[in-house]
Scaffold this active site. Structure first.
Site, PDB file in Angstrom:
ATOM      1  CB  ALA A  57       0.841  -3.096   1.290  1.00  0.00           C
ATOM      2  CB  VAL A  82       4.446  -6.640   0.195  1.00  0.00           C
ATOM      3  CG1 VAL A  82       5.557  -6.637   1.240  1.00  0.00           C
ATOM      4  CG2 VAL A  82       3.307  -5.711   0.613  1.00  0.00           C
ATOM      5  CB  ILE A  83       8.896  -6.898  -3.760  1.00  0.00           C
ATOM      6  CG1 ILE A  83       7.779  -6.792  -4.815  1.00  0.00           C
ATOM      7  CG2 ILE A  83      10.063  -7.723  -4.288  1.00  0.00           C
ATOM      8  CD1 ILE A  83       8.125  -5.968  -6.031  1.00  0.00           C
ATOM      9  CB  THR A  87      14.758  -6.518   6.862  1.00  0.00           C
ATOM     10  OG1 THR A  87      13.630  -5.834   6.307  1.00  0.00           O
ATOM     11  CG2 THR A  87      16.006  -5.653   6.753  1.00  0.00           C
ATOM     12  CG  HIS A  89       9.464  -3.764   6.514  1.00  0.00           C
ATOM     13  ND1 HIS A  89       9.127  -3.080   7.656  1.00  0.00           N
ATOM     14  CD2 HIS A  89       8.813  -3.146   5.495  1.00  0.00           C
ATOM     15  CE1 HIS A  89       8.297  -2.089   7.352  1.00  0.00           C
ATOM     16  NE2 HIS A  89       8.095  -2.117   6.042  1.00  0.00           N
ATOM     17  CG  PHE A 114      -5.068 -10.331   0.528  1.00  0.00           C
ATOM     18  CD1 PHE A 114      -4.664  -9.319   1.377  1.00  0.00           C
ATOM     19  CD2 PHE A 114      -4.134 -11.246   0.090  1.00  0.00           C
ATOM     20  CE1 PHE A 114      -3.342  -9.219   1.779  1.00  0.00           C
ATOM     21  CE2 PHE A 114      -2.802 -11.156   0.491  1.00  0.00           C
ATOM     22  CZ  PHE A 114      -2.408 -10.142   1.335  1.00  0.00           C
TER      23      PHE A 114
END
Length: 158
Positions: A57, A82-83, A87, A89, A114
């Site tokens: 991504a 984005v899973i 953390t 991140h 998006f």
């Protein structure tokens, strides 16, 4: 009299670029398939679509910018997943990618979609990649076509 503008998801004479993150490809591949199926169903010619695969991504914006600034496309669809992990991140990636793509859309005056899933679990992502919540790639493609049609109707800066 009030003039109302409304876009319709029409694909005739529309060129679209799709940028897809390879990371979480089991998810992003389904998003890409959904986008391609929707574009074809709405009349976008197969040779009017170009797809670029990027590592993750984070890399979506730079390739989206290259497509957008080329002058060859009416819209760019960005797809990723984005899973959340152990953390924070994911938060940094999601924030920067969404911000950069939004800025690019304004800068280029072009629909930059998006279609990045920002999920807490793999299960949530699967539901949004053709599962019981639909396919966000398909939704991004339909929205892109609607925006292209709408923008063609609006007055241009002189």
């Amino acid at each position: 009299m009030v003039r109302i503008y409304r876009g319709e998801p029409q694909g005739e004479a529309v060129r679209v670029a799709i940028v897809v993150a390879r990371y979480n490809e089991t998810i992003t591949g389904k998003l890409c398939d959904g986008a391609l199926t929707t574009l074809a169903a709405k009349g976008v010619a197969e040779d009017a679509v170009e797809v670029a695969w990027v590592p993750g991504a984070w890399e979506l914006p730079v390739i989206a910018a290259r497509f957008a600034r080329s002058g060859q496309f009416h819209a760019v669809i960005c797809l990723g997943a984005v899973i959340k992990g152990e953390t924070t991140h994911d938060q940094y990636i999601n924030s920067q990618v969404s911000s950069t793509l939004g800025q690019l859309a304004l800068e280029c005056e072009m629909p930059i979609m998006f279609g990045v899933l920002t999920c807490n679990t793999l299960e949530q992502a699967l539901h949004r990649a053709g599962g019981n919540v639909g396919n966000k790639g398909s939704e991004a493609a339909e929205a892109a076509l609607e925006m292209v049609h709408l923008m063609k109707q609006l007055p241009r800066e002189e």
